[in-house]
Design a protein around this motif. Structure first.
Motif, PDB file in Angstrom:
ATOM      1  N   THR A 164     -20.438  32.720  75.163  1.00  0.00           N
ATOM      2  CA  THR A 164     -19.163  32.915  74.474  1.00  0.00           C
ATOM      3  C   THR A 164     -19.289  32.648  72.984  1.00  0.00           C
ATOM      4  O   THR A 164     -18.794  33.422  72.150  1.00  0.00           O
ATOM      5  CB  THR A 164     -18.096  31.986  75.079  1.00  0.00           C
ATOM      6  OG1 THR A 164     -17.990  32.240  76.489  1.00  0.00           O
ATOM      7  CG2 THR A 164     -16.737  32.227  74.422  1.00  0.00           C
ATOM      8  N   ALA A 195     -12.628  29.926  72.614  1.00  0.00           N
ATOM      9  CA  ALA A 195     -13.208  29.878  73.966  1.00  0.00           C
ATOM     10  C   ALA A 195     -12.257  29.263  74.984  1.00  0.00           C
ATOM     11  O   ALA A 195     -12.690  28.921  76.092  1.00  0.00           O
ATOM     12  CB  ALA A 195     -14.522  29.098  73.936  1.00  0.00           C
ATOM     13  N   ILE A 198     -12.398  30.579  78.550  1.00  0.00           N
ATOM     14  CA  ILE A 198     -13.628  30.212  79.244  1.00  0.00           C
ATOM     15  C   ILE A 198     -13.555  28.762  79.712  1.00  0.00           C
ATOM     16  O   ILE A 198     -13.994  28.423  80.814  1.00  0.00           O
ATOM     17  CB  ILE A 198     -14.839  30.426  78.329  1.00  0.00           C
ATOM     18  CG1 ILE A 198     -14.859  31.867  77.797  1.00  0.00           C
ATOM     19  CG2 ILE A 198     -16.126  30.105  79.070  1.00  0.00           C
ATOM     20  CD1 ILE A 198     -14.888  32.913  78.871  1.00  0.00           C
ATOM     21  N   ALA A 277     -16.285  36.689  80.176  1.00  0.00           N
ATOM     22  CA  ALA A 277     -17.597  36.043  80.027  1.00  0.00           C
ATOM     23  C   ALA A 277     -18.732  36.961  80.486  1.00  0.00           C
ATOM     24  O   ALA A 277     -19.863  36.865  80.001  1.00  0.00           O
ATOM     25  CB  ALA A 277     -17.633  34.752  80.824  1.00  0.00           C
ATOM     26  N   ARG A 280     -21.041  41.101  77.973  1.00  0.00           N
ATOM     27  CA  ARG A 280     -21.786  40.663  76.784  1.00  0.00           C
ATOM     28  C   ARG A 280     -22.754  41.780  76.365  1.00  0.00           C
ATOM     29  O   ARG A 280     -23.336  42.418  77.221  1.00  0.00           O
ATOM     30  CB  ARG A 280     -22.581  39.386  77.060  1.00  0.00           C
ATOM     31  CG  ARG A 280     -21.697  38.220  77.445  1.00  0.00           C
ATOM     32  CD  ARG A 280     -20.773  37.838  76.334  1.00  0.00           C
ATOM     33  NE  ARG A 280     -19.868  36.755  76.742  1.00  0.00           N
ATOM     34  CZ  ARG A 280     -18.637  36.634  76.313  1.00  0.00           C
ATOM     35  NH1 ARG A 280     -18.113  37.509  75.504  1.00  0.00           N
ATOM     36  NH2 ARG A 280     -17.881  35.611  76.683  1.00  0.00           N
TER      37      ARG A 280
END
Length: 280
Positions: A164, A195, A198, A277, A280
């Motif tokens: 993250t 974040a 997350i 998450a 990416r």
């Protein structure tokens, strides 16, 4: 006039979607059946624990009996203290480690991160003997710290937060440094707020795991003063009068109720956080 773009159930793509839906419903029903049975048994007299009858009377006596049969207040306090201690420690240590891996280049950084990832491949049960010996040397057996210490840092948490933090533009760092912010302030004012989803998803995973953890707390505790809820539930399966499923399911619902409620309240944020998450 625009053409109808809906898929026919007889087209290959439509058949695939129907199969996915059927599989999802099948898994959902299989998961829900034990919960439905537990709820039914907990709210009905013992004679209806093995048979279904719509005319069966509802009762809360099973919950009262379960609460009085064990010191649930103490077990709840121990469990809340345990998961809070672990979660706070993990947030602090994982945040600092993830920030270092994401933003600093230092000697052996790749090797250190590889070793962190290797911990994900090791089953916690393999370390039980050595962890027990360590707790014994520290003199903290039969205590909440003894349960918490092996889990105060998490390789999964470090990995998740590192991924993250790496998506945060470096321009934000530079802008904050121009304003005179140091590394710690940048971390707390820039990275941590970005974040938050997350942290929420990981917090739910961590709390759920340690709330339900049974084997390690069973090994390192032997008194009511330090036992969490999962170990306390043993009292209902070790009586000489046999097993009363009505009281057992009531005690189980008392234990798992807070987790179910938390997931129902935060399920959307939980799913969205892990989807974020994973991209990416």
């Amino acid at each position: 006039m625009s053409a109808d773009t809906r898929l026919s159930p007889f087209e290959p793509a439509g058949i695939g979607r129907w199969l996915e839906t059927a599989a999802a419903w099948t898994l959902a029903i299989l998961w829900a059946l034990p919960l439905v049975y537990a709820v039914w048994t907990a709210f009905h007299p013992a004679e209806f624990s093995t048979r279904f009858d719509l005319t069966a009377p509802l009762t809360l006596q099973n919950f009262a009996n379960a609460w009085n049969a064990a010191p649930f207040a103490r077990y709840f306090a121990n469990t809340v203290a345990l998961v809070t201690l672990i979660l706070v420690s993990q947030f602090v240590l994982c945040t600092l480690a993830a920030y270092a891996f994401a933003r600093y280049r230092f000697f052996g950084a790749d090797i250190a991160f590889f070793l962190v990832l290797m911990q994900l491949l090791i089953m916690p049960d393999i370390l039980i003997v050595e962890n027990y010996r360590t707790m014994a040397r520290l003199g903290v057996l039969d205590s909440i710290p003894a349960i918490a210490l092996p889990y105060v840092a998490s390789a999964f948490g470090i990995f998740l937060l590192r991924q993250t933090f790496k998506t945060v533009p470096r321009e934000l760092d530079e802008a904050a440094r121009v304003e005179g912010a140091g590394s710690l302030r940048i971390l707390l004012r820039v990275y941590v707020p970005l974040a938050k989803p997350i942290y929420l998803a990981y917090g739910l995973v961590s709390v759920s795991h340690h709330w339900n953890n049974f084997l390690w707390p069973l090994i390192v505790t032997n008194s009511v003063g330090s036992r969490p809820l999962t170990v306390g539930l043993q009292i209902f399966s070790s009586t000489d009068q046999g097993i009363d499923w009505s009281i057992i399911t009531a005690a189980t619902l008392i234990t798992s109720g807070p987790l179910l409620l938390a997931f129902l309240l935060f399920q959307r944020q939980f799913v969205q956080s892990f989807m974020r998450a994973g991209i990416r």
